[in-house]
Design a protein around this motif. Sequence first.
Motif, PDB file in Angstrom:
ATOM      1  N   GLU A 178      -6.112  -3.332  14.057  1.00 19.29           N
ATOM      2  CA  GLU A 178      -6.477  -4.386  13.131  1.00 19.29           C
ATOM      3  C   GLU A 178      -5.884  -4.107  11.750  1.00 19.29           C
ATOM      4  OE1 GLU A 178     -10.778  -5.707  15.089  1.00 19.29           O
ATOM      5  OE2 GLU A 178     -10.673  -4.915  13.054  1.00 19.29           O
ATOM      6  N   ARG A 179      -5.714  -5.175  11.018  1.00 22.86           N
ATOM      7  CA  ARG A 179      -5.259  -5.059   9.646  1.00 22.86           C
ATOM      8  C   ARG A 179      -6.322  -4.350   8.816  1.00 22.86           C
ATOM      9  NH1 ARG A 179      -4.297 -10.824   7.357  1.00 22.86           N
ATOM     10  NH2 ARG A 179      -6.500 -10.872   7.912  1.00 22.86           N
ATOM     11  N   GLU A 180      -5.881  -3.500   7.896  1.00 24.88           N
ATOM     12  CA  GLU A 180      -6.844  -2.763   7.097  1.00 24.88           C
ATOM     13  C   GLU A 180      -6.406  -2.690   5.638  1.00 24.88           C
ATOM     14  OE1 GLU A 180      -6.979   1.042   9.077  1.00 24.88           O
ATOM     15  OE2 GLU A 180      -5.192   1.781   8.061  1.00 24.88           O
ATOM     16  N   PHE A 181      -7.407  -2.629   4.790  1.00 29.49           N
ATOM     17  CA  PHE A 181      -7.183  -2.477   3.352  1.00 29.49           C
ATOM     18  C   PHE A 181      -6.647  -1.085   3.077  1.00 29.49           C
ATOM     19  CE2 PHE A 181      -8.092  -2.980  -1.119  1.00 29.49           C
ATOM     20  CZ  PHE A 181      -8.531  -1.734  -1.545  1.00 29.49           C
ATOM     21  N   LYS A 241       1.856  10.639   6.616  1.00 31.22           N
ATOM     22  CA  LYS A 241       1.447  11.127   7.925  1.00 31.22           C
ATOM     23  C   LYS A 241       1.829  10.093   8.990  1.00 31.22           C
ATOM     24  CE  LYS A 241      -2.653  13.315   5.886  1.00 31.22           C
ATOM     25  NZ  LYS A 241      -4.137  13.400   5.926  1.00 31.22           N
ATOM     26  N   PRO A 242       1.998  10.520  10.224  1.00 25.44           N
ATOM     27  CA  PRO A 242       2.324   9.551  11.285  1.00 25.44           C
ATOM     28  C   PRO A 242       1.318   8.404  11.366  1.00 25.44           C
ATOM     29  CG  PRO A 242       2.700  11.771  12.081  1.00 25.44           C
ATOM     30  CD  PRO A 242       2.055  11.909  10.723  1.00 25.44           C
ATOM     31  N   GLU A 243       0.070   8.663  11.053  1.00 26.04           N
ATOM     32  CA  GLU A 243      -0.943   7.603  11.107  1.00 26.04           C
ATOM     33  C   GLU A 243      -0.799   6.586   9.988  1.00 26.04           C
ATOM     34  OE1 GLU A 243      -1.449  10.915  11.206  1.00 26.04           O
ATOM     35  OE2 GLU A 243      -3.284  11.483  10.125  1.00 26.04           O
ATOM     36  N   ASP A 244       0.106   6.822   9.049  1.00 22.69           N
ATOM     37  CA  ASP A 244       0.396   5.832   8.020  1.00 22.69           C
ATOM     38  C   ASP A 244       1.408   4.798   8.506  1.00 22.69           C
ATOM     39  OD1 ASP A 244       0.322   8.499   5.631  1.00 22.69           O
ATOM     40  OD2 ASP A 244      -1.248   7.011   6.000  1.00 22.69           O
ATOM     41  N   THR A 245       1.949   5.005   9.687  1.00 22.25           N
ATOM     42  CA  THR A 245       2.920   4.076  10.249  1.00 22.25           C
ATOM     43  C   THR A 245       2.292   2.696  10.428  1.00 22.25           C
ATOM     44  OG1 THR A 245       4.163   5.795  11.381  1.00 22.25           O
ATOM     45  CG2 THR A 245       4.324   3.565  12.266  1.00 22.25           C
ATOM     46  N   ALA A 246       2.915   1.686   9.830  1.00 22.29           N
ATOM     47  CA  ALA A 246       2.380   0.330   9.878  1.00 22.29           C
ATOM     48  C   ALA A 246       3.324  -0.605   9.128  1.00 22.29           C
ATOM     49  CB  ALA A 246       0.991   0.271   9.238  1.00 22.29           C
ATOM     50  N   VAL A 247       3.034  -1.880   9.260  1.00 22.23           N
ATOM     51  CA  VAL A 247       3.653  -2.865   8.376  1.00 22.23           C
ATOM     52  C   VAL A 247       2.726  -3.032   7.186  1.00 22.23           C
ATOM     53  CG1 VAL A 247       4.421  -5.240   8.111  1.00 22.23           C
ATOM     54  CG2 VAL A 247       4.793  -4.047  10.282  1.00 22.23           C
ATOM     55  N   TYR A 248       3.277  -2.889   6.008  1.00 18.49           N
ATOM     56  CA  TYR A 248       2.500  -2.963   4.776  1.00 18.49           C
ATOM     57  C   TYR A 248       2.719  -4.319   4.112  1.00 18.49           C
ATOM     58  CZ  TYR A 248       1.323   1.974   5.026  1.00 18.49           C
ATOM     59  OH  TYR A 248       0.801   3.187   5.409  1.00 18.49           O
ATOM     60  N   TYR A 249       1.604  -4.952   3.753  1.00 18.87           N
ATOM     61  CA  TYR A 249       1.645  -6.269   3.135  1.00 18.87           C
ATOM     62  C   TYR A 249       1.091  -6.197   1.714  1.00 18.87           C
ATOM     63  CZ  TYR A 249       2.165  -7.861   7.956  1.00 18.87           C
ATOM     64  OH  TYR A 249       2.599  -8.059   9.240  1.00 18.87           O
ATOM     65  N   CYS A 250       1.821  -6.757   0.786  1.00 14.70           N
ATOM     66  CA  CYS A 250       1.255  -6.876  -0.555  1.00 14.70           C
ATOM     67  C   CYS A 250       0.545  -8.222  -0.668  1.00 14.70           C
ATOM     68  CB  CYS A 250       2.314  -6.721  -1.635  1.00 14.70           C
ATOM     69  SG  CYS A 250       3.622  -7.950  -1.663  1.00 14.70           S
ATOM     70  N   ARG A 261      -8.605   3.182   0.405  1.00 18.41           N
ATOM     71  CA  ARG A 261      -9.326   3.588   1.595  1.00 18.41           C
ATOM     72  C   ARG A 261      -9.340   5.111   1.634  1.00 18.41           C
ATOM     73  NH1 ARG A 261      -8.627   1.010   5.595  1.00 18.41           N
ATOM     74  NH2 ARG A 261      -9.348   2.527   7.153  1.00 18.41           N
ATOM     75  N   ASP A 262     -10.354   5.664   2.273  1.00 11.63           N
ATOM     76  CA  ASP A 262     -10.556   7.109   2.221  1.00 11.63           C
ATOM     77  C   ASP A 262      -9.351   7.892   2.731  1.00 11.63           C
ATOM     78  OD1 ASP A 262     -14.138   7.134   2.970  1.00 11.63           O
ATOM     79  OD2 ASP A 262     -13.029   6.776   1.121  1.00 11.63           O
ATOM     80  N   SER A 263      -8.706   7.394   3.755  1.00 13.87           N
ATOM     81  CA  SER A 263      -7.633   8.164   4.391  1.00 13.87           C
ATOM     82  C   SER A 263      -6.383   8.311   3.521  1.00 13.87           C
ATOM     83  CB  SER A 263      -7.261   7.539   5.733  1.00 13.87           C
ATOM     84  OG  SER A 263      -6.758   6.231   5.547  1.00 13.87           O
ATOM     85  N   VAL A 264      -6.290   7.534   2.444  1.00 11.73           N
ATOM     86  CA  VAL A 264      -5.097   7.634   1.596  1.00 11.73           C
ATOM     87  C   VAL A 264      -5.428   8.157   0.196  1.00 11.73           C
ATOM     88  CG1 VAL A 264      -4.072   5.700   2.849  1.00 11.73           C
ATOM     89  CG2 VAL A 264      -5.136   5.291   0.614  1.00 11.73           C
ATOM     90  N   LYS A 265      -6.702   8.348  -0.085  1.00 18.89           N
ATOM     91  CA  LYS A 265      -7.086   8.856  -1.405  1.00 18.89           C
ATOM     92  C   LYS A 265      -6.440  10.213  -1.659  1.00 18.89           C
ATOM     93  CE  LYS A 265     -11.493   6.485  -2.000  1.00 18.89           C
ATOM     94  NZ  LYS A 265     -12.972   6.624  -2.054  1.00 18.89           N
ATOM     95  N   GLY A 266      -5.889  10.366  -2.853  1.00 19.39           N
ATOM     96  CA  GLY A 266      -5.217  11.615  -3.201  1.00 19.39           C
ATOM     97  C   GLY A 266      -3.768  11.669  -2.777  1.00 19.39           C
ATOM     98  N   ARG A 267      -3.339  10.727  -1.928  1.00 18.48           N
ATOM     99  CA  ARG A 267      -1.939  10.698  -1.481  1.00 18.48           C
ATOM    100  C   ARG A 267      -1.215   9.449  -1.974  1.00 18.48           C
ATOM    101  NH1 ARG A 267      -0.763  10.182   3.747  1.00 18.48           N
ATOM    102  NH2 ARG A 267      -2.688   9.096   4.316  1.00 18.48           N
ATOM    103  N   PHE A 268      -1.906   8.337  -2.065  1.00 23.41           N
ATOM    104  CA  PHE A 268      -1.305   7.068  -2.478  1.00 23.41           C
ATOM    105  C   PHE A 268      -1.769   6.707  -3.885  1.00 23.41           C
ATOM    106  CE2 PHE A 268      -0.683   4.945   1.983  1.00 23.41           C
ATOM    107  CZ  PHE A 268      -0.049   6.086   2.423  1.00 23.41           C
ATOM    108  N   THR A 269      -0.885   6.053  -4.624  1.00 23.08           N
ATOM    109  CA  THR A 269      -1.224   5.565  -5.958  1.00 23.08           C
ATOM    110  C   THR A 269      -0.710   4.154  -6.111  1.00 23.08           C
ATOM    111  OG1 THR A 269      -1.051   7.808  -6.872  1.00 23.08           O
ATOM    112  CG2 THR A 269      -1.038   5.956  -8.430  1.00 23.08           C
TER     113      THR A 269
END
Length: 126
Positions: free
Chosen positions: A43-46, A86-95, A60-68
């Motif tokens: 599913e799409r996620e914030f 991380k491999p789990e960051d693999t996705a299509v990113y939408y602004c 989102r918690d999984s990107v805190k400290g890594r994404f800005t």
Amino acid sequence: VQLQASGGGLVQAGDSLRLSCAASGRTFDNYRMGWFRQAPGKEREFVAGITRSGTMTDYRDSVKGRFTISRDSAKNTMYLQMNTLKPEDTAVYYCVAGDLRSRISVPRNPGLYQYWGQGTEVTVSS
């Protein structure tokens, strides 16, 4: 407002990428903005959001400290700096951008962002 995302690509785990989202058509500062992502079969996620002024952000918690997330009004552009990917960051990113009323400064509900870019693909190999 029209949104154009760019900056995706294929990288290795631990690498960095910076996504950009160029906005046009309406006053950039009128909109809160953010990034969502959707991985294959999921599913799409914030991911992250930022207020109109840029003074408040949320992740989102999984990107805190890594994404800005950041925005530059002079360039009508929003950014997502992604480090230690991380491999789990693999996705299509939408602004996304929105100006619908919300009690939350940085909402995570996709329904509160009425404008979506076309997406940019990020693939992180292990």
